[in-house]
Design an enzyme around this catalytic site. Structure first.
Site, PDB file in Angstrom:
ATOM      1  N   GLY A   1      -2.731 -21.353 -91.491  1.00 43.47           N
ATOM      2  CA  GLY A   1      -2.605 -22.329 -90.408  1.00 43.47           C
ATOM      3  C   GLY A   1      -2.340 -21.712 -89.053  1.00 43.47           C
ATOM      4  O   GLY A   1      -1.914 -22.395 -88.142  1.00 43.47           O
TER       5      GLY A   1
ATOM      6  N   GLY B   1      -4.643 -20.304 -87.198  1.00 44.63           N
ATOM      7  CA  GLY B   1      -5.806 -20.478 -86.333  1.00 44.63           C
ATOM      8  C   GLY B   1      -6.842 -19.372 -86.425  1.00 44.63           C
ATOM      9  O   GLY B   1      -7.667 -19.243 -85.537  1.00 44.63           O
TER      10      GLY B   1
ATOM     11  N   THR C   1      -9.423 -18.964 -88.557  1.00 49.08           N
ATOM     12  CA  THR C   1     -10.780 -19.473 -88.721  1.00 49.08           C
ATOM     13  C   THR C   1     -11.289 -20.074 -87.417  1.00 49.08           C
ATOM     14  O   THR C   1     -12.441 -19.890 -87.043  1.00 49.08           O
ATOM     15  CB  THR C   1     -10.805 -20.529 -89.843  1.00 49.08           C
ATOM     16  OG1 THR C   1     -10.244 -19.954 -91.007  1.00 49.08           O
ATOM     17  CG2 THR C   1     -12.194 -21.015 -90.117  1.00 49.08           C
TER      18      THR C   1
ATOM     19  N   GLU D   1     -13.671 -19.213 -97.953  1.00 54.19           N
ATOM     20  CA  GLU D   1     -12.630 -20.174 -98.314  1.00 54.19           C
ATOM     21  C   GLU D   1     -13.061 -21.616 -98.187  1.00 54.19           C
ATOM     22  O   GLU D   1     -12.767 -22.430 -99.045  1.00 54.19           O
ATOM     23  CB  GLU D   1     -11.395 -19.930 -97.449  1.00 54.19           C
ATOM     24  CG  GLU D   1     -10.662 -18.675 -97.884  1.00 54.19           C
ATOM     25  CD  GLU D   1      -9.405 -18.437 -97.079  1.00 54.19           C
ATOM     26  OE1 GLU D   1      -9.367 -18.860 -95.919  1.00 54.19           O
ATOM     27  OE2 GLU D   1      -8.486 -17.829 -97.629  1.00 54.19           O
TER      28      GLU D   1
ATOM     29  N   SER E   1     -14.242 -32.090 -84.796  1.00 55.37           N
ATOM     30  CA  SER E   1     -13.113 -32.657 -84.056  1.00 55.37           C
ATOM     31  C   SER E   1     -12.753 -31.792 -82.840  1.00 55.37           C
ATOM     32  O   SER E   1     -12.013 -32.220 -81.972  1.00 55.37           O
ATOM     33  CB  SER E   1     -11.904 -32.790 -84.970  1.00 55.37           C
ATOM     34  OG  SER E   1     -11.537 -31.518 -85.460  1.00 55.37           O
TER      35      SER E   1
ATOM     36  N   LYS F   1      -3.728  -3.580 -81.466  1.00 55.18           N
ATOM     37  CA  LYS F   1      -4.349  -2.343 -81.017  1.00 55.18           C
ATOM     38  C   LYS F   1      -5.771  -2.586 -80.568  1.00 55.18           C
ATOM     39  O   LYS F   1      -6.424  -3.541 -80.983  1.00 55.18           O
ATOM     40  CB  LYS F   1      -4.262  -1.272 -82.101  1.00 55.18           C
ATOM     41  CG  LYS F   1      -5.338  -1.304 -83.151  1.00 55.18           C
ATOM     42  CD  LYS F   1      -4.987  -0.295 -84.218  1.00 55.18           C
ATOM     43  CE  LYS F   1      -6.084   0.690 -84.443  1.00 55.18           C
ATOM     44  NZ  LYS F   1      -5.798   1.542 -85.607  1.00 55.18           N
TER      45      LYS F   1
ATOM     46  N   ARG G   1      -8.735   0.151 -79.566  1.00 59.07           N
ATOM     47  CA  ARG G   1      -9.129   1.528 -79.268  1.00 59.07           C
ATOM     48  C   ARG G   1     -10.023   1.604 -78.054  1.00 59.07           C
ATOM     49  O   ARG G   1     -10.983   0.878 -77.925  1.00 59.07           O
ATOM     50  CB  ARG G   1      -9.898   2.101 -80.455  1.00 59.07           C
ATOM     51  CG  ARG G   1      -9.074   3.091 -81.216  1.00 59.07           C
ATOM     52  CD  ARG G   1      -9.897   3.723 -82.281  1.00 59.07           C
ATOM     53  NE  ARG G   1      -9.033   4.106 -83.376  1.00 59.07           N
ATOM     54  CZ  ARG G   1      -9.473   4.449 -84.563  1.00 59.07           C
ATOM     55  NH1 ARG G   1     -10.769   4.412 -84.808  1.00 59.07           N
ATOM     56  NH2 ARG G   1      -8.635   4.789 -85.496  1.00 59.07           N
TER      57      ARG G   1
ATOM     58  N   GLY H   1      19.467 -37.673 -57.356  1.00 59.70           N
ATOM     59  CA  GLY H   1      19.340 -38.734 -56.366  1.00 59.70           C
ATOM     60  C   GLY H   1      19.366 -38.263 -54.930  1.00 59.70           C
ATOM     61  O   GLY H   1      19.737 -39.006 -54.031  1.00 59.70           O
TER      62      GLY H   1
ATOM     63  N   GLU I   1       9.792 -36.146 -65.908  1.00 69.13           N
ATOM     64  CA  GLU I   1      10.939 -37.036 -65.945  1.00 69.13           C
ATOM     65  C   GLU I   1      10.512 -38.492 -65.973  1.00 69.13           C
ATOM     66  O   GLU I   1      11.089 -39.297 -66.670  1.00 69.13           O
ATOM     67  CB  GLU I   1      11.785 -36.779 -64.694  1.00 69.13           C
ATOM     68  CG  GLU I   1      13.257 -36.798 -64.960  1.00 69.13           C
ATOM     69  CD  GLU I   1      14.012 -36.256 -63.759  1.00 69.13           C
ATOM     70  OE1 GLU I   1      15.002 -35.564 -63.959  1.00 69.13           O
ATOM     71  OE2 GLU I   1      13.595 -36.528 -62.620  1.00 69.13           O
TER      72      GLU I   1
ATOM     73  N   ARG J   1      22.363 -38.050 -47.491  1.00 71.39           N
ATOM     74  CA  ARG J   1      21.523 -36.920 -47.858  1.00 71.39           C
ATOM     75  C   ARG J   1      21.348 -35.992 -46.673  1.00 71.39           C
ATOM     76  O   ARG J   1      21.050 -36.425 -45.572  1.00 71.39           O
ATOM     77  CB  ARG J   1      20.160 -37.415 -48.311  1.00 71.39           C
ATOM     78  CG  ARG J   1      20.240 -38.391 -49.467  1.00 71.39           C
ATOM     79  CD  ARG J   1      18.862 -38.897 -49.822  1.00 71.39           C
ATOM     80  NE  ARG J   1      18.938 -39.761 -50.979  1.00 71.39           N
ATOM     81  CZ  ARG J   1      19.030 -41.069 -50.894  1.00 71.39           C
ATOM     82  NH1 ARG J   1      19.080 -41.666 -49.718  1.00 71.39           N
ATOM     83  NH2 ARG J   1      19.080 -41.803 -51.997  1.00 71.39           N
TER      84      ARG J   1
END
Lengths: 569, 111
Positions: free
Chosen positions: A45, A47, A49, A73, A85, A219, A221, A286, A313, A445
């Site tokens: 699972g 990824g 394939t 497989e 999909s 790795k 090369r 605020g 948020e 403010r």
């Protein structure tokens, strides 16, 4: 295949085969080693394939390189179904002779080994498949299945060695997938022993209940490559790997200023934000961070540029509604496609995945401005170092593409405002601080520019007002009583006005007094003059009377003399 | 898995209604191994199925498509096409015991 020359000056040129997978080619500096096999190892699972298949599909559709997929497989029908999909139409590609899927079915219980054998059948099949469509790419998924089907490991290993060698001579770029092993081997059967040019491992880890897929080039090369673990994402378009785009800090810089959406803020900064700079708006709850961000978004859209608003948020509708009440109507821009608000819960996936998502959206939407509101919520998902590394990468990526980024950040009350938990300040070009000023039972403010690289900026705290027409920045009261805002400012200003009026009245009064005084003096002068005049008159009368008396006396004397008949002198 | 009952049934069928065994030998070119395999197969068949077998040799190098169609991976491979069910062995058939098990040829004479 593209040729990649490195600047070492060696004549040897390593052929690279671009995978077409977003991000993977950046990490591998151009793609997989061309004409050689690459091993992709990973757990169930993870990824494997998918990466292998996307490599073939992209090759077939983008690079005109047909591919052969040898499946050990999954059956062909299952593969077709699974990849539909992801938007890959394998049947169509097969019909166009751009892809060939061959399912090799092997069941141990059905096969009796009766002596010496080789896997020439597999070679013939592979060769036939490659030649029939002129394939340049080959995937063997997962060849380790052979180990469970065939008992004679000696033969198998010899044959695998021969197979990989044969693939090289065949000149195809191959991906061999393998199950990740437990011990010191990368794969359960030690396939890395045969495939030594390029090894990529995939990982699917769960940390803090959040699963993240990661990819690492172990790795490669003859090529430079990123050695980190890179997160990747599987979505409806396939795989995206997120690379660090620029480690070198060599992105272009712009001197162009873009308006902040608040006129007074522009003047405070001496003309606006630099294009492509990163801006941090921090403040306690605020203080108007979102409002400021929305103003900036609106200003961007007003210029006809695209803005990506990443909300962690609030829901998009909520942002639009709230901003409308203060006169910032974002909806038309959303409809015009200039503004894209993307809301996501920070906890739905890991940081890395957030980063990949943002990266993907930025690449697709190509905005000139990106807003992240707020980055704080992402902290809940990862540790400090993780957040910092993620933000570094995000900011790097945005800078590289000349996207102006505005982040909001919630600071917690009590902590010094200048401290951000993520320590991102060094990454930020312009930092505006919104703070509460609490005086006289009121919260107001205040806004000031903490830093702004490469531009003159005001050092004053301004008062930040939200009105029905958006944001208004006004000068805070600065006077002998200190810096005042809100009602305190209004009261102080009123007090000042009263004082002013009083002083004016005082002057008026003094002026009037003086006038009165002058008048009094004048009156006095007039009276004295009158008095004098009266005296003069009296004196004149007196002298007249005296003359008359003298005249009368003369007359009397003459009369007496006449009467006395005195001698006339 | 294949317990003793099945072969007994088959041998009954064989006795009542002798049928032709259809065997296919898949090889990849004329090699020493494929020659050995053919020789071994013939020997075993002569021994156990004298007169009621047919061997078809298929060279995959000449017909590569067949490798895919018939799911051949290793060579040499022998497939028992008839009687059903299909049986498959791989190898040069030098281990006679295994061939007998793999192709379900009961060594009737020795029992």
């Amino acid at each position: 295949m593209t040729e990649v020359t490195d600047n070492t000056g060696f004549p040897e040129v390593l052929q690279k085969c671009p995978t077409g997978i977003r991000g993977l080619d950046d990490i591998t500096d151009g793609g997989l080693p061309g004409g050689r096999p690459t091993l992709i190892a990973g757990g169930p699972g993870s990824g494997k394939t998918l990466i292998a298949m996307e490599f073939l599909v992209r090759g077939a559709t983008q690079y005109d390189e047909p591919g052969v997929f040898i499946a050990f497989e999954e059956r062909e029908e299952d593969l077709v179904k699974n990849f539909a999909s992801l938007g890959f139409d394998l049947k169509e590609l097969e019909a166009q002779k751009k892809l060939l899927v061959d399912y090799i079915h092997i069941e141990r219980s059905e096969i009796e080994e009766t002596g010496e054998y080789d896997l020439e059948g597999l070679f013939i099949r592979l060769n036939y498949a490659i030649d029939s469509i002129g394939a340049k790419r080959v995937v063997l998924d997962t060849i380790e299945s052979l180990f469970s089907a065939l008992t004679n490991e000696g033969i198998l290993r010899a044959e695998l060695r021969r197979l990989f060698h044969w693939l090289k001579t065949k000149g195809v770029t191959a991906i061999i997938t393998g199950e990740r092993g437990g011990g010191d081997t990368l794969t359960r059967r030690g396939l890395e022993e045969y495939v030594s040019d390029c090894v990529i491992t995939l990982d699917h880890r769960v940390e803090g209940q959040i699963a993240t897929r990661r990819l690492r080039v172990v790795k490669y090369r003859g090529s430079k490559h990123g050695t980190n673990e890179y997160p990747f994402l599987i979505d409806e378009h396939g795989i995206s790997v997120l690379p660090i785009t620029s480690l070198e800090l060599d992105h272009d810089v712009s001197t162009e200023r873009i308006p902040t959406g608040v006129l007074r803020l522009d003047t405070m900064l001496g003309g606006g934000f630099y294009r492509g700079s990163s801006i941090l708006i921090s403040g306690t709850a605020g203080t108007g961070k979102t409002t400021l961000a929305a103003s900036f978004a609106r200003a961007t859209c007003e210029r006809g540029e695209r803005c990506l608003y990443l909300a962690f948020e609030e829901a998009p509708r909520q942002i639009i509604r709230n901003m409308r009440t203060i006169g910032i109507d974002l909806e038309p821009y959303v409809r015009q496609g200039l503004l894209k608000i993307h809301a996501a819960r920070p906890t739905i996936f890991g940081l890395e995945l957030h980063l990949v998502t943002m990266y993907k959206m930025i690449n697709e939407f190509k905005p000139s401005v990106a807003v992240v509101d707020p980055i704080t919520n992402l902290i809940t998902v990862g540790s400090e170092t993780e957040v910092k590394s993620m933000l570094t990468r995000l900011i790097d990526m945005l800078k590289a593409s000349q996207i102006t980024a505005l982040f909001t950040h919630l600071t917690h009350g009590g902590a010094p405002l200048e401290l951000t938990e993520m320590g991102v300040s060094s990454l930020i070009d312009t930092w505006a601080l919104l703070r509460d000023i609490e005086i006289g039972g009121e919260r107001n403010r205040g806004l000031y520019i903490l830093k702004s690289r490469g531009m003159e900026h005001s050092n004053q705290i301004r008062e930040f007002l939200m009105t029905g027409q958006g944001i208004d920045i006004i000068d805070a009261y600065t006077g002998p009583a200190g810096v005042l805002t809100g009602t305190a400012r209004v009261v102080q200003e009123a007090k000042d006005r009263v004082l002013e009026v009083e002083r004016k009245e005082e002057i008026e009064r003094k002026k009037r007094d003086l006038e009165r005084q002058r008048k009094a003096v004048e009156a006095q002068i007039a009276a004295l003059r009158a008095e004098y005049e009266a005296g003069e008159e009296k004196f004149r009368k007196f002298t007249q009377e005296e003359e008359r008396r003298k005249e009368i006396q003369e007359e009397v004397r003459k009369e007496i003399a006449r009467i006395r008949k005195a001698d006339v002198p | 898995m294949n317990n003793i009952k099945e072969p007994q049934q088959e041998s009954e069928i064989q006795e009542t209604e002798p049928e032709v065994w259809e065997l296919r030998l898949y090889i990849a070119g004329q090699t020493a191994r494929s020659d050995a395999a053919l020789a071994n197969l013939k020997r075993i068949c002569e021994e156990h199925l004298a007169g009621k077998y047919r061997i078809e040799v298929i060279d995959l190098l000449k017909n590569p498509q067949i490798a895919r169609d018939h799911q051949i991976l290793a060579t040499p491979t022998v497939i028992r096409k008839l009687p059903e069910p299909l049986k498959k062995t791989i190898g040069d058939l030098s281990q006679t015991e295994r061939v007998l098990v793999g192709l379900d040829l009961r060594p009737l004479k020795k029992e």
